[in-house]
Design a protein around this motif. Structure first.
Motif, PDB file in Angstrom:
ATOM      1  N   ARG A   1       0.828  -1.208   0.000  1.00  0.00           N
ATOM      2  CA  ARG A   1       0.000   0.000   0.000  1.00  0.00           C
ATOM      3  C   ARG A   1       0.863   1.259   0.000  1.00  0.00           C
ATOM      4  N   ILE A   2       1.920   1.244   0.809  1.00  0.00           N
ATOM      5  CA  ILE A   2       2.782   2.417   0.891  1.00  0.00           C
ATOM      6  C   ILE A   2       3.584   2.590  -0.399  1.00  0.00           C
ATOM      7  N   LYS A   3       3.990   1.471  -1.013  1.00  0.00           N
ATOM      8  CA  LYS A   3       4.646   1.567  -2.318  1.00  0.00           C
ATOM      9  C   LYS A   3       3.733   2.251  -3.334  1.00  0.00           C
ATOM     10  N   ASN A   4       2.459   1.915  -3.294  1.00  0.00           N
ATOM     11  CA  ASN A   4       1.508   2.522  -4.229  1.00  0.00           C
ATOM     12  C   ASN A   4       1.382   4.021  -4.005  1.00  0.00           C
ATOM     13  N   ILE A   5       1.485   4.457  -2.743  1.00  0.00           N
ATOM     14  CA  ILE A   5       1.449   5.892  -2.456  1.00  0.00           C
ATOM     15  C   ILE A   5       2.619   6.586  -3.142  1.00  0.00           C
ATOM     16  N   PHE A   6       3.817   6.030  -2.967  1.00  0.00           N
ATOM     17  CA  PHE A   6       4.990   6.634  -3.600  1.00  0.00           C
ATOM     18  C   PHE A   6       4.841   6.666  -5.120  1.00  0.00           C
ATOM     19  N   ARG A   7       4.315   5.588  -5.687  1.00  0.00           N
ATOM     20  CA  ARG A   7       4.160   5.551  -7.144  1.00  0.00           C
ATOM     21  C   ARG A   7       3.162   6.602  -7.615  1.00  0.00           C
ATOM     22  N   LEU A   8       2.089   6.788  -6.861  1.00  0.00           N
ATOM     23  CA  LEU A   8       1.114   7.823  -7.208  1.00  0.00           C
ATOM     24  C   LEU A   8       1.731   9.218  -7.156  1.00  0.00           C
ATOM     25  N   MET A   9       2.755   9.378  -6.325  1.00  0.00           N
ATOM     26  CA  MET A   9       3.452  10.661  -6.203  1.00  0.00           C
ATOM     27  C   MET A   9       4.657  10.745  -7.141  1.00  0.00           C
ATOM     28  N   ASN A  10       4.761   9.774  -8.072  1.00  0.00           N
ATOM     29  CA  ASN A  10       5.801   9.759  -9.103  1.00  0.00           C
ATOM     30  C   ASN A  10       7.210   9.584  -8.538  1.00  0.00           C
ATOM     31  N   PHE A  11       7.349   8.773  -7.498  1.00  0.00           N
ATOM     32  CA  PHE A  11       8.656   8.431  -6.961  1.00  0.00           C
ATOM     33  C   PHE A  11       9.174   7.161  -7.645  1.00  0.00           C
ATOM     34  N   GLU A  12      10.486   7.078  -7.811  1.00  0.00           N
ATOM     35  CA  GLU A  12      11.135   5.886  -8.345  1.00  0.00           C
ATOM     36  C   GLU A  12      11.658   5.033  -7.190  1.00  0.00           C
ATOM     37  N   GLU A  13      11.509   3.712  -7.298  1.00  0.00           N
ATOM     38  CA  GLU A  13      11.997   2.828  -6.247  1.00  0.00           C
ATOM     39  C   GLU A  13      13.486   2.559  -6.417  1.00  0.00           C
ATOM     40  N   MET A  14      14.230   2.687  -5.323  1.00  0.00           N
ATOM     41  CA  MET A  14      15.668   2.424  -5.342  1.00  0.00           C
ATOM     42  C   MET A  14      15.939   0.931  -5.179  1.00  0.00           C
ATOM     43  N   PRO A  15      17.001   0.410  -5.760  1.00  0.00           N
ATOM     44  CA  PRO A  15      17.358  -0.999  -5.556  1.00  0.00           C
ATOM     45  C   PRO A  15      17.814  -1.211  -4.113  1.00  0.00           C
ATOM     46  N   THR A  16      17.260  -2.223  -3.452  1.00  0.00           N
ATOM     47  CA  THR A  16      17.508  -2.392  -2.017  1.00  0.00           C
ATOM     48  C   THR A  16      18.062  -3.768  -1.659  1.00  0.00           C
ATOM     49  N   ASN A  17      18.605  -4.489  -2.635  1.00  0.00           N
ATOM     50  CA  ASN A  17      19.033  -5.865  -2.381  1.00  0.00           C
ATOM     51  C   ASN A  17      20.448  -5.973  -1.824  1.00  0.00           C
ATOM     52  N   LYS A  18      21.055  -4.854  -1.447  1.00  0.00           N
ATOM     53  CA  LYS A  18      22.420  -4.857  -0.918  1.00  0.00           C
ATOM     54  C   LYS A  18      22.350  -4.743   0.604  1.00  0.00           C
ATOM     55  N   TYR A  19      22.185  -5.882   1.279  1.00  0.00           N
ATOM     56  CA  TYR A  19      22.062  -5.877   2.736  1.00  0.00           C
ATOM     57  C   TYR A  19      23.402  -5.632   3.420  1.00  0.00           C
ATOM     58  N   VAL A  20      24.478  -6.110   2.813  1.00  0.00           N
ATOM     59  CA  VAL A  20      25.821  -5.857   3.335  1.00  0.00           C
ATOM     60  C   VAL A  20      26.341  -4.566   2.717  1.00  0.00           C
ATOM     61  N   GLU A  21      26.801  -3.662   3.570  1.00  0.00           N
ATOM     62  CA  GLU A  21      27.245  -2.348   3.120  1.00  0.00           C
ATOM     63  C   GLU A  21      28.557  -2.006   3.810  1.00  0.00           C
ATOM     64  N   SER A  22      29.302  -1.095   3.247  1.00  0.00           N
ATOM     65  CA  SER A  22      30.512  -0.608   3.902  1.00  0.00           C
ATOM     66  C   SER A  22      30.151   0.504   4.871  1.00  0.00           C
ATOM     67  N   SER A  23      30.997   0.690   5.881  1.00  0.00           N
ATOM     68  CA  SER A  23      30.778   1.782   6.822  1.00  0.00           C
ATOM     69  C   SER A  23      30.842   3.130   6.113  1.00  0.00           C
ATOM     70  N   PHE A  24      31.588   3.173   5.016  1.00  0.00           N
ATOM     71  CA  PHE A  24      31.709   4.432   4.281  1.00  0.00           C
ATOM     72  C   PHE A  24      30.351   4.923   3.787  1.00  0.00           C
ATOM     73  N   TRP A  25      29.628   4.059   3.063  1.00  0.00           N
ATOM     74  CA  TRP A  25      28.335   4.474   2.519  1.00  0.00           C
ATOM     75  C   TRP A  25      27.265   4.549   3.603  1.00  0.00           C
ATOM     76  N   ASN A  26      27.386   3.732   4.626  1.00  0.00           N
ATOM     77  CA  ASN A  26      26.386   3.697   5.689  1.00  0.00           C
ATOM     78  C   ASN A  26      26.537   4.863   6.662  1.00  0.00           C
ATOM     79  N   PHE A  27      27.785   5.325   6.867  1.00  0.00           N
ATOM     80  CA  PHE A  27      28.048   6.376   7.856  1.00  0.00           C
ATOM     81  C   PHE A  27      28.829   7.566   7.307  1.00  0.00           C
ATOM     82  N   ASP A  28      30.035   7.314   6.795  1.00  0.00           N
ATOM     83  CA  ASP A  28      30.947   8.416   6.456  1.00  0.00           C
ATOM     84  C   ASP A  28      30.388   9.343   5.380  1.00  0.00           C
ATOM     85  N   ALA A  29      29.815   8.759   4.326  1.00  0.00           N
ATOM     86  CA  ALA A  29      29.273   9.584   3.250  1.00  0.00           C
ATOM     87  C   ALA A  29      28.115  10.457   3.730  1.00  0.00           C
TER      88      ALA A  29
END
Length: 321
Positions: A29-57
Motif C-alpha cells: 500500500r505504501i509503495k503505491n502511495i509513492f508511485r502515485l506521487m511519481n517516486f522511483e523505487e531504489m534498488p535495495t538488495n544490498k544488505y551488506v554495506e561498507s561503513s563508508f556508505w552507511n556512515f561516512d558519506a
C-alpha cells in the motif's frame, strides 16, 4: 557484534516475504502511495554495506555511538570493502577533518580502516547516499535531472528484542532532489504523503478490511493531523521529528523523522550549491501494528508468529500451492 558472511548462503529475502503477510500488505500500500506521487523505487538488495556508505558519506563522525559494535552488526568475513571511489573518499575525509561548505567539520583524524569495515546496513539511507552520488556524477557529464526516490526494505541493528524492538526491521524512506528546495517543500510533501495514506486506508475499510467506524476513527483519522518538532541528525539540518495525533490514545504520537541533507554530505558528491535534498523515514512495522491491532512486534516476525493466521491470509498461498 561481528558476523560471518558467505555468498553460498545468500537467499533472496524478498522472495520469502509472503511469510509475513501483514507487513507485506502494508508495504504494498505504501509503495503505491509513492508511485502515485511519481517516486522511483531504489534498488535495495544490498544488505551488506561498507561503513563508508552507511556512515561516512552521510557526514556521521567515526566516533558516533551508532558505529559501535554494541549497536551495529559488523562482518568478520569479508571484513572490509575494497571498492570505494577514491576521489570522493578523499573529499569526505577532508570535510570530516577540517570542514568546508560553511562547516568547521568535526576536527578529528579520519581513519580509512574504519570506513572500510563491512556491516549489515543500519538504515536504507546507505542506499540513498549511493543513489545521490551516482546522480551527482551523472550531472557532471550531462545536465542535472531532479529525482524523487523511495525505498522500503530491511535494516539491521544490534538491539535487545522486546515487544517494540527487533534486531531487524523495515525502514520506509523517501527523498526529493531538486534545485531550490526548502523546509516548506518538505512539510508539504509530508502532508501529501500522509494524507494519501489516510485515503488508501479508508478505501481498504470500505472493502471490509477493518471492523467498525470506531476502529477506523482510532486508526487513521489522525494521519492528516501532523506537527513537527526540531530534532538533531548528523546528516540533516534542519531536522524534524514527525508527529500525528492519535484519536484513540488522545495524544500526539511520533511516526517518523525528516530533514534536509547537509551541504557537508551533498557538496563532496558533486552537487552544485543550488541543489537540495529533502528526505524522511519511518518504520514499516509501526503502521502495520496499528492497522492490524498488534501490540507485540514479535507477533509479526520470528518464531512467535501465529501460523494459523498466516495460513488464513491469502498472501501466504503464494508459492505454497
Amino acid at each position: 557484534m561481528y558476523l560471518s558472511y558467505f555468498h553460498s548462503e545468500l537467499i533472496d529475502i524478498d522472495a520469502i516475504e509472503f511469510i509475513f503477510p501483514y507487513a507485506h500488505d502494508v508495504k504494498e500500500r505504501i509503495k503505491n502511495i509513492f508511485r502515485l506521487m511519481n517516486f522511483e523505487e531504489m534498488p535495495t538488495n544490498k544488505y551488506v554495506e561498507s561503513s563508508f556508505w552507511n556512515f561516512d558519506a552521510l557526514f556521521q563522525p567515526q566516533q558516533h555511538p551508532a558505529r559501535d559494535s554494541h549497536d551495529t552488526f559488523f562482518l568478520k568475513a569479508p571484513e572490509t570493502t575494497k571498492q570505494l571511489p577514491e576521489d570522493y573518499v578523499e573529499l569526505v575525509k577532508c570535510v570530516h577533518e577540517s570542514g568546508g561548505y560553511g562547516s568547521r567539520g568535526y576536527g578529528y583524524e579520519w581513519k580509512r580502516e574504519e570506513a572500510n569495515k563491512n556491516l549489515l546496513r543500519t538504515h536504507t539511507t546507505a542506499i540513498s547516499s549511493r543513489m545521490l552520488y551516482a546522480l551527482a556524477q551523472h550531472a557532471k557529464q550531462q545536465s542535472f535531472t531532479p529525482k524523487k526516490y523511495f525505498s522500503i526494505d530491511r535494516v539491521f541493528r544490534n538491539e535487545a528484542v522486546d515487544r517494540t524492538h527487533l534486531a531487524e526491521f523495515h525502514q520506509i524512506e523517501g527523498l526529493v532532489c531538486d534545485r531550490g528546495l526548502t523546509l516548506g517543500h518538505l512539510i508539504g510533501v509530508l502532508q501529501d504523503f500522509f494524507s494519501r495514506l489516510v485515503m488508501l486506508e479508508e478505501n481498504a475499510y470500505y472493502h471490509g478490511k477493518l471492523k467498525s467506524d470506531f476502529e477506523m476513527h482510532i486508526l487513521f483519522s489522525g494521519m492528516d493531523k501532523l506537527k513537527f518538532k526540531p530534532a538533531y541528525n548528523p546528516y540533516t539540518e534542519p531536522s524534524m521529528e514527525i508527529f500525528s495525533y492519535h484519536e484513540g490514545l488522545e495524544k500526539w504520537v511520533e511516526i517518523g523523522n525528516s530533514g534536509m541533507f547537509r551541504p557537508e554530505m551533498l557538496r563532496p558528491m558533486g552537487f552544485s550549491e543550488d541543489v537540495n535534498v529533502i528526505a524522511w523515514g519511518l518504520s514499516l512495522e509501526r503502521p502495520t501494528m496499528i492497522l492490524y491491532g498488534i501490540n507485540n512486534i514479535r507477533d509479526l516476525f520470528g518464531h512467535k508468529v501465529d501460523l494459523g493466521l498466516i495460513k488464513k491470509n491469502p498472501l501466504c498461498l503464494i508459492g505454497i500451492r
